[in-house]
Each structure stands twice: as structure tokens, then as C-alpha cells.
Design an enzyme around this catalytic site. Structure first.
Site, short mmCIF file in Angstrom:
data_model
loop_
_atom_site.label_atom_id
_atom_site.label_comp_id
_atom_site.label_asym_id
_atom_site.label_seq_id
_atom_site.Cartn_x
_atom_site.Cartn_y
_atom_site.Cartn_z
N TYR A 155 0.82 -1.21 0.00
CA TYR A 155 0.00 0.00 0.00
C TYR A 155 0.86 1.26 0.00
CZ TYR A 155 -3.66 3.24 1.62
OH TYR A 155 -4.54 4.28 1.74
N LYS A 159 0.87 4.20 -2.89
CA LYS A 159 0.47 5.57 -2.60
C LYS A 159 1.61 6.56 -2.85
CE LYS A 159 -3.83 4.87 -1.54
NZ LYS A 159 -4.91 5.37 -2.44
#
Length: 244
Positions: A155, A159
Site C-alpha cells: 500500500y 500511494k
């Protein structure tokens, strides 16, 4: 339908930050296309926004982690005859398994949803904005993109890509009237942690670390890169023109 109204596309609009963007843009007079998997939730929201604000609010139930998701969205826009002026790439998820232990299907789904679909939608919608010399793109990144690296989770890497992509595109597009914002929320009250399966862990965090989605979305209207910090949204880049 008022053909003169600007049009907005919001992905992941069924709850949380995405639904809050829908409320804000509807109140600003945008017609909306809301895209997410949960069509029933989208329709309930769309009916409410259309009734409250007198806008046209369309829904599209689509799995944005599917390789053909962008084509499905663009085909739907063609059927509506819409040109998008405001794009909010909000759809996101995160697994909680260690990288080496997670099945590839899970990791590939995260990449497809938050990198490939986001990038492809931006690539397919931005040329029309540039031609008309007006547009707004908000890509939802995360405070994780600005935090020290941690182990395991894909993640944070995804991002970080969203943040850097948004900064690069803003430099390319801004001379042509199109602004790109990277929104980097911290812990925000939404269903995100329920979907991740980390609600118990999140519940042990101090209250001052949490943001309301309304505060995050309001901050996104004002600045290029927004970090929802532990105490309040903090802009780390100069002030940008707010939504018209």
C-alpha cells in the site's frame, strides 16, 4: 439535465471520502457519475444528491480492480455524452498480509485498482480537459506516502507512486488550466479499516490522530498536496485555486 453544468467522475464513491466528495461537488453544482462496486449504495446516494441539489447524478456499478474497468467507465461516459471536468480517483483498498505471504491475485488487485485504473482514467480523461483548458484531478494518496518505509505492505509503495505521479502531472498540465491534486489523508473515519480487517488495531489509536472525511475533502479544494495530519489537514505545497 443541464448540459452547461460541469461534470465530475468520482471512483470509490459509495462511502467515506468518496461519498463526501460527491456531497461537496453536488453542492457546487456539478453533475456526477459515481463509480464503485456497490451499486445499491451508489443509487441511494445519487437519489439523495439529485433531490437535494437539483443535479443529474448517475451511477455505475463496476469493479475498478478489473483490467477492463477504465474501458467500462469510458464507454458509460460515451453513452451519457459526458465530458469530465473534475476527476476524483478515490477508490482504494489495502491487504494486511505480508508481501511474500499474500497471494498474487490480492497484490495484483491492489496494483490494478490504485495504480493502473487510476493512471488509465487520468490518461483518457485529461486530454479533453487540456483541449478545453480547464480541469481538476484529485488523486487520493495517503499519509503513508510521506512516512518512513515500513515492512510488508504494498500500500505505501502504491500511494507513493500516486503522490509522485500527481506532482509530475500538475507540472505538465497546470500551464494549460488543468490542476492535479494529491490528497494524502491520515487516519480518516470511514469503512476503510473494516474492509482491511484492521478495525480493532485502529480503535486503539488516540482520538487526536483521526480525521473526519469532511475536513479532508475541504482541504483538497484549496491546495496542491494535502496531508491530513494527526491534528488537522496541513498543506505542504502553496495555495492553489479552489473549486469554482
Amino acid at each position: 439535465m443541464n448540459a452547461s453544468r460541469r461534470k465530475a467522475l468520482i471512483t470509490g464513491a459509495s462511502a467515506g471520502i468518496g461519498a463526501t466528495f460527491a456531497h461537496q461537488l453536488a453542492a457546487s453544482g456539478y453533475d456526477l457519475l459515481l463509480a464503485a462496486r456497490r451499486g445499491d449504495r451508489l443509487q441511494t446516494l445519487a437519489d439523495q444528491l439529485a433531490r437535494q441539489h437539483g443535479i443529474q447524478c448517475e451511477v455505475l456499478s463496476v469493479d475498478l480492480a478489473s483490467p477492463n474497468a477504465s474501458s467500462v467507465v469510458m464507454d458509460h461516459l460515451d453513452r451519457l455524452g459526458w465530458r469530465i471536468d473534475f476527476l476524483v480517483n478515490n477508490a482504494g483498498l489495502s491487504g494486511h498480509s505480508k508481501f511474500a505471504e499474500a497471494p498474487w491475485s490480492q497484490l495484483n488487485g491492489e496494483i490494478q485498482l490504485m495504480m493502473t485504473t487510476l493512471t488509465e482514467l487520468t490518461h483518457r480523461i485529461a486530454p479533453g480537459m487540456l483541449e478545453r483548458r480547464w480541469g481538476r484531478i484529485i488523486n487520493v494518496s495517503s499519509l503513508a506516502a510521506l512516512s518512513p518505509p515500513g515492512e510488508s505492505l504494498l500500500y505505501s509503495a502504491i500511494k507513493t507512486y500516486v503522490l509522485v505521479l500527481s506532482q509530475s502531472l500538475d507540472m505538465e498540465f497546470k500551464p494549460h488550466g488543468v490542476h492535479v491534486t494529491a490528497l494524502c489523508p491520515g487516519f480518516t473515519h470511514s469503512e476503510f479499516h473494516d474492509v482491511m480487517g484492521t478495525r480493532d488495531t485502529a480503535n486503539h489509536l488516540p482520538a487526536l490522530m483521526w480525521q473526519q472525511p469532511q475536513d479532508v475533502v475541504r482541504a483538497a479544494a484549496r491546495v496542491k498536496v494535502v496531508v491530513a495530519s494527526f491534528m488537522r489537514p496541513v498543506a505542504i505545497y502553496p495555495l492553489l485555486a479552489s473549486w469554482p
